[in-house]
Design an enzyme around this catalytic site. Structure first.
Site, short mmCIF file in Angstrom:
data_model
loop_
_atom_site.label_atom_id
_atom_site.label_comp_id
_atom_site.label_asym_id
_atom_site.label_seq_id
_atom_site.Cartn_x
_atom_site.Cartn_y
_atom_site.Cartn_z
N HIS A 39 3.41 -2.33 3.35
CA HIS A 39 3.55 -0.99 2.76
C HIS A 39 4.89 -0.83 2.06
O HIS A 39 5.93 -1.18 2.62
CB HIS A 39 3.41 0.06 3.86
CG HIS A 39 2.05 0.07 4.50
ND1 HIS A 39 1.71 -0.83 5.48
CD2 HIS A 39 0.96 0.83 4.27
CE1 HIS A 39 0.45 -0.61 5.83
NE2 HIS A 39 -0.03 0.39 5.11
N ASP B 211 0.80 -1.23 0.00
CA ASP B 211 0.00 0.00 0.00
C ASP B 211 0.84 1.28 0.00
O ASP B 211 1.99 1.28 0.44
CB ASP B 211 -0.89 0.03 1.25
CG ASP B 211 -2.09 -0.90 1.13
OD1 ASP B 211 -2.05 -1.82 0.29
OD2 ASP B 211 -3.04 -0.70 1.90
#
Ligand SMILES: [Zn+2]
Length: 263
Positions: A233, A86
């Site tokens: 992430h 992400d």
């Protein structure tokens, strides 16, 4: 002015300025607070006209539901594990994770932030070229997006899709993931109207909080099982620990469950 006169003038000026804020305190603004005992209403004073700089009133945010709405995808759709990254693309970390995935011959899903995609279109193009899946992650990572009016949600998702498509024309954007996982039912309706499937997760090692790589590995490996969707992430801060963890996690998960595309 003669030098002496000038000096006196300057000294006077300094004293004057110092005197203005001498105490170093901001004077308390006295506001008339209606107390409980204040019975008679003060006579209405003329309302100040809004100046041209006054922003329009913000629409109220709808409350977050107590539990997540139904219909979120939290499973990979097959026995293997799906990896999701992400907040990118990011010029420091996205190329690193792409290289790791390439070396392992596996693919992942990248949940892209519109502003980042606009800044780094070559990375969006590379993600697509290397066979990964795309997920819309809102224009500016708005954790309150789901609480806004439907028209605003729609505009945000469409704007994000547009920059992704500017970088990678016709690349399918299959998924949408609400930043922070703060979903609302209204947002799911908008996402569906745009052909975006709501992607949640089932394994969250909280790598955004910068735990050491060892901890990220333990958290993922203790929670993962067949069909898991792992949230990590590749942007939004220092991701050195995530990159280090993935060097171990990618081969381990591949061996234990297989790493699969989301379905
Ligand atoms: Zn995010």
């Amino acid at each position: 002015m003669r030098p002496r006169t000038l000096l006196a003038f300057a000294l006077g000026l300094v004293l004057l300025v110092a005197g203005c804020g001498g105490s170093g305190k901001t004077p308390q603004r006295v506001t008339a607070q209606p107390s409980a005992s204040a019975a008679p209403k003060p006579s209405p004073s003329p309302k100040p006209q809004p100046s041209r700089t006054t922003p329009p009133p913000k629409p109220k945010l709808r409350p977050l539901p107590k539990k997540l709405p139904a219909g979120l995808h939290r499973r990979s759709g097959s026995p293997g594990v799906a990896l999701t990254f992400d907040d990118g693309p990011d010029p420091r970390y996205t190329p690193q994770i792409l290289a790791q995935l390439r070396a392992a011959h596996v693919t992942a899903t990248f949940c892209l932030v519109g502003k980042q995609a606009k800044r780094y279109p070559h990375l969006v193009a590379q993600i697509v070229r290397e066979g990964h899946q795309l997920c819309n992650h809102s224009w500016r990572h708005d954790v309150d997006l789901g609480r806004r009016p439907a028209a605003e949600i729609r505009a945000d998702l469409e704007r994000t899709n547009r920059v992704i498509h500017a970088a990678a024309p016709k690349a399918p954007i299959t998924w949408f993931r609400q930043p922070g996982g703060r979903w609302t039912a209204e947002e799911l309706v908008v996402a569906r109207q745009l052909g975006l499937r709501p992607l949640h997760w089932s394994v969250d090692p909280q790598d955004w909080d910068h735990p050491p790589a060892k901890k990220i590995i333990t958290r993922v490996e203790s929670a993962a099982h067949h069909g898991s969707v792992v949230l990590m992430h590749d942007a939004g801060g220092d991701r050195t620990q995530t990159m280090a963890a993935c060097r171990r996690l990618i081969p381990d998960l591949k061996r234990r469950y297989g790493i699969v595309r989301l379905r």
